[in-house]
Design a protein around this motif. Structure first.
Motif, mmCIF file in Angstrom:
data_model
loop_
_atom_site.group_PDB
_atom_site.id
_atom_site.type_symbol
_atom_site.label_atom_id
_atom_site.label_comp_id
_atom_site.label_asym_id
_atom_site.label_seq_id
_atom_site.Cartn_x
_atom_site.Cartn_y
_atom_site.Cartn_z
ATOM 1 N N GLU A 1 0.860 -1.178 0.000
ATOM 2 C CA GLU A 1 0.000 0.000 0.000
ATOM 3 C C GLU A 1 0.900 1.232 0.000
ATOM 4 O OE1 GLU A 1 -3.432 -0.349 -0.065
ATOM 5 O OE2 GLU A 1 -2.926 -2.474 -0.251
ATOM 6 N N GLU A 2 0.504 2.286 -0.733
ATOM 7 C CA GLU A 2 1.411 3.428 -0.821
ATOM 8 C C GLU A 2 0.692 4.764 -0.713
ATOM 9 O OE1 GLU A 2 2.968 4.667 -4.963
ATOM 10 O OE2 GLU A 2 2.562 2.521 -5.181
ATOM 11 N N LEU A 3 1.465 5.735 -0.224
ATOM 12 C CA LEU A 3 1.047 7.126 -0.221
ATOM 13 C C LEU A 3 1.987 7.886 -1.145
ATOM 14 C CD1 LEU A 3 0.530 7.680 3.611
ATOM 15 C CD2 LEU A 3 -1.253 7.395 1.888
ATOM 16 N N ASP A 4 1.411 8.602 -2.099
ATOM 17 C CA ASP A 4 2.191 9.416 -3.019
ATOM 18 C C ASP A 4 2.011 10.881 -2.674
ATOM 19 O OD1 ASP A 4 3.168 7.233 -4.541
ATOM 20 O OD2 ASP A 4 1.241 7.082 -5.556
ATOM 21 N N PHE A 5 3.012 11.664 -3.011
ATOM 22 C CA PHE A 5 3.050 13.063 -2.588
ATOM 23 C C PHE A 5 3.480 13.949 -3.749
ATOM 24 C CE2 PHE A 5 5.589 16.651 -0.909
ATOM 25 C CZ PHE A 5 4.651 17.250 -0.085
ATOM 26 N N GLU A 6 2.758 15.068 -3.897
ATOM 27 C CA GLU A 6 3.149 16.072 -4.886
ATOM 28 C C GLU A 6 3.164 17.427 -4.201
ATOM 29 O OE1 GLU A 6 1.733 16.175 -9.138
ATOM 30 O OE2 GLU A 6 0.709 17.935 -8.344
ATOM 31 N N PRO A 7 4.317 18.078 -4.133
ATOM 32 C CA PRO A 7 4.383 19.360 -3.431
ATOM 33 C C PRO A 7 3.635 20.453 -4.175
ATOM 34 C CG PRO A 7 6.450 18.911 -4.547
ATOM 35 C CD PRO A 7 5.610 17.670 -4.687
ATOM 36 N N ALA A 8 3.158 21.420 -3.436
ATOM 37 C CA ALA A 8 2.505 22.576 -4.047
ATOM 38 C C ALA A 8 3.471 23.240 -5.022
ATOM 39 C CB ALA A 8 2.095 23.575 -2.967
ATOM 40 N N GLY A 9 2.930 23.718 -6.125
ATOM 41 C CA GLY A 9 3.760 24.370 -7.121
ATOM 42 C C GLY A 9 4.361 23.431 -8.136
ATOM 43 N N SER A 10 4.107 22.126 -7.993
ATOM 44 C CA SER A 10 4.622 21.166 -8.971
ATOM 45 C C SER A 10 4.009 21.443 -10.337
ATOM 46 C CB SER A 10 4.266 19.741 -8.538
ATOM 47 O OG SER A 10 4.461 18.816 -9.604
ATOM 48 N N PRO A 11 4.795 21.272 -11.414
ATOM 49 C CA PRO A 11 4.241 21.462 -12.755
ATOM 50 C C PRO A 11 3.453 20.265 -13.261
ATOM 51 C CG PRO A 11 6.551 20.891 -12.919
ATOM 52 C CD PRO A 11 6.247 21.024 -11.454
ATOM 53 N N GLY A 12 3.310 19.225 -12.433
ATOM 54 C CA GLY A 12 2.590 18.027 -12.868
ATOM 55 C C GLY A 12 3.467 17.143 -13.729
ATOM 56 N N GLY A 13 2.828 16.123 -14.317
ATOM 57 C CA GLY A 13 3.547 15.214 -15.197
ATOM 58 C C GLY A 13 4.282 14.109 -14.479
ATOM 59 N N ARG A 14 4.067 13.929 -13.199
ATOM 60 C CA ARG A 14 4.790 12.900 -12.450
ATOM 61 C C ARG A 14 4.298 11.502 -12.811
ATOM 62 N NH1 ARG A 14 6.874 14.682 -6.644
ATOM 63 N NH2 ARG A 14 7.638 16.767 -7.189
ATOM 64 N N ASN A 15 5.254 10.562 -12.837
ATOM 65 C CA ASN A 15 4.976 9.145 -13.085
ATOM 66 C C ASN A 15 5.234 8.405 -11.788
ATOM 67 O OD1 ASN A 15 4.833 6.495 -13.901
ATOM 68 N ND2 ASN A 15 6.310 6.672 -15.571
ATOM 69 N N TYR A 16 4.153 7.895 -11.174
ATOM 70 C CA TYR A 16 4.279 7.208 -9.896
ATOM 71 C C TYR A 16 4.589 5.721 -10.039
ATOM 72 C CZ TYR A 16 2.852 11.542 -7.726
ATOM 73 O OH TYR A 16 2.812 12.857 -7.300
ATOM 74 N N GLY A 17 4.798 5.243 -11.271
ATOM 75 C CA GLY A 17 5.466 3.973 -11.463
ATOM 76 C C GLY A 17 4.643 2.735 -11.733
ATOM 77 N N TRP A 18 3.345 2.754 -11.410
ATOM 78 C CA TRP A 18 2.545 1.557 -11.658
ATOM 79 C C TRP A 18 2.448 1.302 -13.164
ATOM 80 C CZ3 TRP A 18 0.881 -2.589 -9.323
ATOM 81 C CH2 TRP A 18 -0.179 -3.323 -9.855
ATOM 82 N N SER A 19 2.651 0.071 -13.654
ATOM 83 C CA SER A 19 2.726 -1.153 -12.896
ATOM 84 C C SER A 19 4.117 -1.773 -12.834
ATOM 85 C CB SER A 19 1.763 -2.178 -13.501
ATOM 86 O OG SER A 19 2.127 -2.452 -14.855
ATOM 87 N N CYS A 20 5.144 -1.070 -13.317
ATOM 88 C CA CYS A 20 6.488 -1.642 -13.156
ATOM 89 C C CYS A 20 6.946 -1.546 -11.712
ATOM 90 C CB CYS A 20 7.484 -1.000 -14.114
ATOM 91 S SG CYS A 20 7.898 0.716 -13.754
ATOM 92 N N MET A 21 6.379 -0.559 -10.993
ATOM 93 C CA MET A 21 6.673 -0.414 -9.569
ATOM 94 C C MET A 21 5.385 -0.550 -8.772
ATOM 95 S SD MET A 21 10.007 0.430 -9.233
ATOM 96 C CE MET A 21 10.101 1.234 -7.632
#
Length: 256
Positions: A178-198
């Motif tokens: 189970e996981e918690l992901d985090f994106e700080p304020a001001g992020s430009p987006g576009g993050r890859n949180y890895g599923w399903s290779c991670m």
């Protein structure tokens, strides 16, 4: 009224009040429509009863065909920027053998599944009933749909913004972790949180992306479930009654 398919992980999954609700009475609902269609509707409150929606005001903002009855996601929430964020799961699987992300939704930029979306419901761009913020990370990309804000999510069922800082917390229901992901304020987006290779911060041995690659955003926190569990995301505490908890993110688990 036949608008909601319920049971399993389908149903009435999310609700968010517009930041200007006191003035405009607008709110949004995430539901599973019959046929396993993830649906986000816009409503306004009744002019005569503040506890009831004006059903005639309902307009559908967005739909996405899901696949199986699990991993529907279901958060809708307005960010500090006034845009509507929508979390969708990868569409699930069936078993045995319970293949993980069988359609590679997590890494496929041409589907809204397994994504966090960001749309502007106040400034539609016809024929769309909503607008695409110009600052969305994939505007103009041939590989990703422009609504996508982040990707590589499995089943982000409960998400929230820190009301003080604007940081975004995504509780992504796992399988092995189970996981918690985090994106700080001001992020430009576009993050890859890895599923399903991670899954969490562990290589999942599914070759749809490169494990531990620098382009992947690792989980903020993870835990190893025992039995059938699911992380339930909460909020960063900003109250006054319990000073020792102020600034802490609180979450729970569906079983434990």
């Amino acid at each position: 009224t036949g608008l909601v398919q319920a049971g399993g992980e389908a149903g009435l999954l999310g609700l968010a009040f517009h930041p200007g609700y006191a003035q405009n009475g607008v709110f949004c609902v995430y539901r599973t429509a019959p046929g396993l269609v993830a649906t986000v509707d816009r409503f306004t409150v009744s002019a005569t009863d503040p506890n009831v929606a004006d059903f005639a005001s309902r307009s559908t903002l967005l739909t996405q065909q899901m696949i199986y009855g699990n991993h529907n996601g279901g958060s809708v929430l307005f960010g500090p920027d006034g845009y509507l964020y929508i979390s969708l799961g990868d569409g699930g699987s069936t078993g045995p053998p319970w293949v993980q992300d069988p359609f590679n939704s997590g890494q496929d930029g041409q589907t809204l599944r397994a994504k966090m979306l960001r749309i502007d419901i106040d400034n539609p761009q016809p024929p769309l009933p909503y607008g695409i913020p110009a600052s969305n990370p994939f505007v103009g990309s041939a590989q990703f749909l422009p609504e996508i804000w982040a990707y590589g999510l499995r089943n982000p069922w409960r998400c929230s913004f820190d009301r003080l800082t604007g940081d975004l917390y995504i509780a992504d229901v796992g399988g092995n972790w189970e996981e918690l992901d985090f994106e700080p304020a001001g992020s430009p987006g576009g993050r890859n949180y890895g599923w399903s290779c991670m899954v969490g911060n562990h290589c999942n041995n599914i070759p749809v992306c490169t494990c531990f690659d620098a382009s992947l955003t690792p989980a903020l926190f993870e835990y190893n479930p025992v039995g059938s569990q699911a992380v339930i995301g909460g909020h960063v505490y900003r109250g006054c009654a319990i000073p020792d908890l102020r600034g802490s993110y609180l979450f729970a688990d569906y079983i434990t």
